[in-house]
Design a protein around this motif. Sequence first.
Motif, mmCIF file in Angstrom:
data_model
loop_
_atom_site.group_PDB
_atom_site.id
_atom_site.type_symbol
_atom_site.label_atom_id
_atom_site.label_comp_id
_atom_site.label_asym_id
_atom_site.label_seq_id
_atom_site.Cartn_x
_atom_site.Cartn_y
_atom_site.Cartn_z
ATOM 1 N N LEU A 25 39.460 40.121 56.238
ATOM 2 C CA LEU A 25 38.655 39.805 55.161
ATOM 3 C C LEU A 25 37.881 40.804 54.616
ATOM 4 O O LEU A 25 37.843 40.860 53.483
ATOM 5 C CB LEU A 25 37.677 38.411 55.769
ATOM 6 C CG LEU A 25 38.343 36.853 56.128
ATOM 7 C CD1 LEU A 25 37.597 36.208 56.709
ATOM 8 C CD2 LEU A 25 39.124 36.319 54.724
ATOM 9 N N LEU A 26 37.205 41.525 55.389
ATOM 10 C CA LEU A 26 36.504 42.545 54.848
ATOM 11 C C LEU A 26 37.321 43.566 53.932
ATOM 12 O O LEU A 26 36.591 44.228 53.060
ATOM 13 C CB LEU A 26 35.540 43.173 56.007
ATOM 14 C CG LEU A 26 34.459 43.795 55.687
ATOM 15 C CD1 LEU A 26 33.463 43.139 54.507
ATOM 16 C CD2 LEU A 26 33.402 44.210 56.928
ATOM 17 N N GLN A 71 38.455 45.916 48.863
ATOM 18 C CA GLN A 71 39.487 46.413 48.048
ATOM 19 C C GLN A 71 39.316 46.036 46.591
ATOM 20 O O GLN A 71 39.777 46.652 45.689
ATOM 21 C CB GLN A 71 40.941 46.161 48.523
ATOM 22 C CG GLN A 71 41.512 47.025 49.735
ATOM 23 C CD GLN A 71 42.590 46.607 50.498
ATOM 24 O OE1 GLN A 71 43.043 45.304 50.130
ATOM 25 N NE2 GLN A 71 43.158 47.370 51.116
ATOM 26 N N ALA A 72 38.699 44.791 46.333
ATOM 27 C CA ALA A 72 38.346 44.192 45.270
ATOM 28 C C ALA A 72 37.136 43.943 44.612
ATOM 29 O O ALA A 72 37.087 43.539 43.420
ATOM 30 C CB ALA A 72 39.477 42.791 45.120
ATOM 31 N N SER A 73 36.367 44.091 45.657
ATOM 32 C CA SER A 73 34.908 43.694 45.272
ATOM 33 C C SER A 73 34.339 44.146 44.232
ATOM 34 O O SER A 73 33.295 43.601 43.243
ATOM 35 C CB SER A 73 33.735 43.920 46.477
ATOM 36 O OG SER A 73 33.886 45.415 46.669
ATOM 37 N N ARG A 74 34.504 45.361 43.673
ATOM 38 C CA ARG A 74 33.946 45.961 42.469
ATOM 39 C C ARG A 74 34.456 45.608 41.163
ATOM 40 O O ARG A 74 33.649 45.529 40.047
ATOM 41 C CB ARG A 74 33.998 47.410 42.335
ATOM 42 C CG ARG A 74 33.491 48.170 43.595
ATOM 43 C CD ARG A 74 33.772 49.618 43.528
ATOM 44 N NE ARG A 74 33.313 50.092 44.849
ATOM 45 C CZ ARG A 74 32.119 50.967 44.942
ATOM 46 N NH1 ARG A 74 31.333 51.042 43.859
ATOM 47 N NH2 ARG A 74 31.651 51.357 45.920
ATOM 48 N N ASN A 75 35.418 44.453 41.205
ATOM 49 C CA ASN A 75 35.703 43.573 39.920
ATOM 50 C C ASN A 75 34.988 42.337 39.942
ATOM 51 O O ASN A 75 35.727 41.420 39.154
ATOM 52 C CB ASN A 75 37.296 43.709 39.855
ATOM 53 C CG ASN A 75 38.009 45.085 39.733
ATOM 54 O OD1 ASN A 75 37.342 45.897 38.811
ATOM 55 N ND2 ASN A 75 38.783 45.440 40.300
ATOM 56 N N MET A 76 34.393 41.837 40.948
ATOM 57 C CA MET A 76 33.904 40.526 41.279
ATOM 58 C C MET A 76 32.332 40.139 40.682
ATOM 59 O O MET A 76 32.068 39.156 40.492
ATOM 60 C CB MET A 76 33.795 40.066 42.721
ATOM 61 C CG MET A 76 35.349 40.374 43.181
ATOM 62 S SD MET A 76 35.115 40.024 45.033
ATOM 63 C CE MET A 76 36.655 40.134 45.463
#
Length: 244
Positions: free
Chosen positions: A70-71, A76-81
Motif C-alpha cells: 500500500l505504501l 508512487q502517486a501521492s504527489r498528484n493527490m
Amino acid sequence: MVKLYEKDILYAPLESWQQEAMSAFDAKITHKTLKFPCIPAYQGYILNQMKFGFASDPRDENASFELAGLLKKYGQASRNMGIYTALIVFFKTPEDLKSQYTVSDYEMLFWQLLNRVSSLDETNWVESISQDPHDPTWEFCFHHERYFVYCATPAHEKRKSRHFPTFMLAITPRWVLDEFSASISKAEKMKKMIRTRLEKYDNIPPHPDLKWYGQQDNYEWKQYYLRDDDTSLPSCPFKHAWKK
C-alpha cells in the motif's frame, strides 16, 4: 493485490469490519461538536485527497507485506493527490486483540510492524535523513519517500485523539508537511489552533513529546505512538536493515 480507495467507498460493498472502520473514521473526522484536532486531516478528507487501504490482523506476517504494498503504491502517486493527502490504513482487529492488548502491547506491535515493513523496502534509505532515530532529523522512510506515521488503537481511552475501533495508521508524506510549514505565520497560527483543539479533545493534556520537526529536542519517533499517559519509551525500537 493491494488496492487504494477514496472515501466514496463508504457507499461501496466491503467486508463488515471494513465498512465499520470507514464509517467510524468518517464520524471521527467530521464530528460537528467534538472537532478532530488535526485541521489539515479534516481538509484532506473533505477535499477527497486522502487514500484508504485495508490490511490483515497486524499480528499476521501478511499485514507487513500488505502495508508495504500500500505504501509503495501510494508513494508512487501521492504527489498528484493534493497538498492535504495522507494514506489511512485500517487493520483487521479481532475481538481477542481488542480485549487482550493494552496500550503498551499495541506499542510493541506497532514497532514490530514498522520494522518488518522497512525490511521489505526495495530502495536505499533517503541519503539526507539520519539512520539513527535518536537524531532530530530522523523520520521513517520507505521507497525513497519520507513520512510521518500516526498510530491509533482501541486501547487508548484518555488520549481520544489516538483512539480508534481498529488498529489504524495515518501516514503523511513529509512534502505535505513542508507545504504546511511554507508560510511561517500561517503555520504558527495553525499550530495554535490544533493545540487548542487537542486540549479540548483529549481527557489529558497534550503529550510532552509533541513538538515540531527540526527542533533540536524533537524526536519524530516519539510522536508516532503516544501512550495514554505522559510516559514514553527510553529508546526507539526501530531497527532498519540498512541497504549497502
